[in-house]
Write an enzyme that holds these catalytic residues in place. Sequence first.
Site, short mmCIF file in Angstrom:
data_model
loop_
_atom_site.label_atom_id
_atom_site.label_comp_id
_atom_site.label_asym_id
_atom_site.label_seq_id
_atom_site.Cartn_x
_atom_site.Cartn_y
_atom_site.Cartn_z
N LYS A 154 5.19 -4.69 4.90
CA LYS A 154 5.44 -5.64 4.10
C LYS A 154 6.43 -6.75 4.44
O LYS A 154 7.26 -6.37 5.04
CB LYS A 154 5.50 -5.11 2.65
CG LYS A 154 5.16 -5.97 1.46
CD LYS A 154 3.62 -5.67 1.28
CE LYS A 154 3.03 -6.07 0.12
NZ LYS A 154 2.02 -5.27 -0.54
N1 GLU Z 1 -1.09 -7.03 -0.12
C1 GLU Z 1 -2.32 -6.22 -0.46
C2 GLU Z 1 -1.76 -4.86 -0.57
O1 GLU Z 1 -0.59 -4.75 -1.47
C3 GLU Z 1 -3.26 -6.16 0.87
C4 GLU Z 1 -2.63 -5.84 2.05
C5 GLU Z 1 -3.46 -5.93 3.42
O2 GLU Z 1 -4.68 -6.37 3.24
O3 GLU Z 1 -2.87 -5.89 4.46
O4 GLU Z 1 -2.39 -3.84 -0.50
#
Ligand code: GLU
Length: 441
Positions: A127
């Site tokens: 993240k």
């Molecule tokens: N931000 C989204 C999540 O927390 C999507 C992450 C992604 O598609 O890599 O799952």
Amino acid sequence: MASKEVSTGYIKKKVSEDKLMVQERPNLYDNVNKQFTKAADLMGLDANVRKILQTTSNEITIHFPVKMDDGQIEMFTGYRIQHNDVLGPYKGGLRYHPSVDIDEVKALATWMTWKGAIVDIPFGGAKGGIAFDPSKYTNNELERITRRFTFALGNNIGPEYDIPAPDINTNAQIMAWLLDTYLSTIPPHVRQSCTHVVTGKPIESGGSIGREKATGQGVVFTIEEWAKDNNFNLSDATYIVQGFGNVGSWVSRILNSHGSKLLAVEDVTGAILNYEGIDPDDLASYVNEHRGVKDYPKAKPINHETFFQTTADIFIPAAMENQITAETAPWLNVKLVAEGANGPTDIDGDKVLEERRIDLIPDILCNSGGVIVSYFEWLQNKRSEFWELEEVDTKLRKKIINAYAKVRKTANEYDIDWRTAAYIVALSRLEKVYKERGIFP
Ligand code: GLU
């Protein structure tokens, strides 16, 4: 110095007389560790695997300068946390929000590892985030902030290494800037084979049909499964939603198309209620224009407590973390909490939900539709394919309801809550892979 507590519904702040605002919130990474420990103890997770999974692999903190429209330089702080890549490349969104800090991003990265493992896609967990409020910056400034951060990340991201995507306050346009910056900084002869460095792109720039609504669509697929299990008719269900961004607005649109009625919505600007029902499309265009639900003319304003107390069948938290707590969980009058957000329920909130026998579809299962369709986008880019919406939705449904079935089976087998069951599904898969592969050297 006198200070008073103000509950905004999002972050508790201590407001002192000299206007100093100090964010007071539980450490999110502690929540993850407590959830992890509960599941690991219960399933008897291998002690060595436990040590590995309890630790994030790489923690990148970058302080970077950006030129503002007035010619002044402002310094920003961004993070990319890579939790684990045993199942595949690191994968996870990029968040722009003032609450972003290293512990928040570590927690979110760890949840991504569990998500990928539960839904059986070949991705690890990561993240990223930049700690700032994007609503205070112009579009040009946002572009420069995004490009400069991407440049600073350099080879810490890559199409087969770490693949960002949208998260809170980031969207397809921001992913397009990220893509363009990354491609502009690698050798020309490999550019065309690297568009899968980021997902959630605009369709024309290599995005997938169905990615924008994917998280909301996935949430609804899991709610449909819950409805089937409980002989519950969604066509006359009522629901309330916290957060009306991408996830909250898509869940609402899709649930409405099933005949369910949206009664109340809360976001950072306030909360609104209408027992006759709120039209999600109409509210979405209002929110787009006014940056929040406050003063929406077709519903009455209510406070945070009344929002939580609204009697409805389903509550979909689709905003920030730590919303369902020891304070707010007793207020709820719903049958099901379907977690569209990451980490909306803290440890104490979980206990109250269990005691009150409110069903829970936990975040790492419920909101995994986003990363599932990110995986489809990544595959389409690698294969130079373009799938139709029907194909994307069918494949998404299959993946998420398989994962749902695994979690349900585990919850029944162990006779435990669904969050812990979801962890056990994820941890079992990761444990298996570590046992097969061993640790180098
Ligand atoms: N931000 C989204 C999540 O927390 C999507 C992450 C992604 O598609 O890599 O799952």
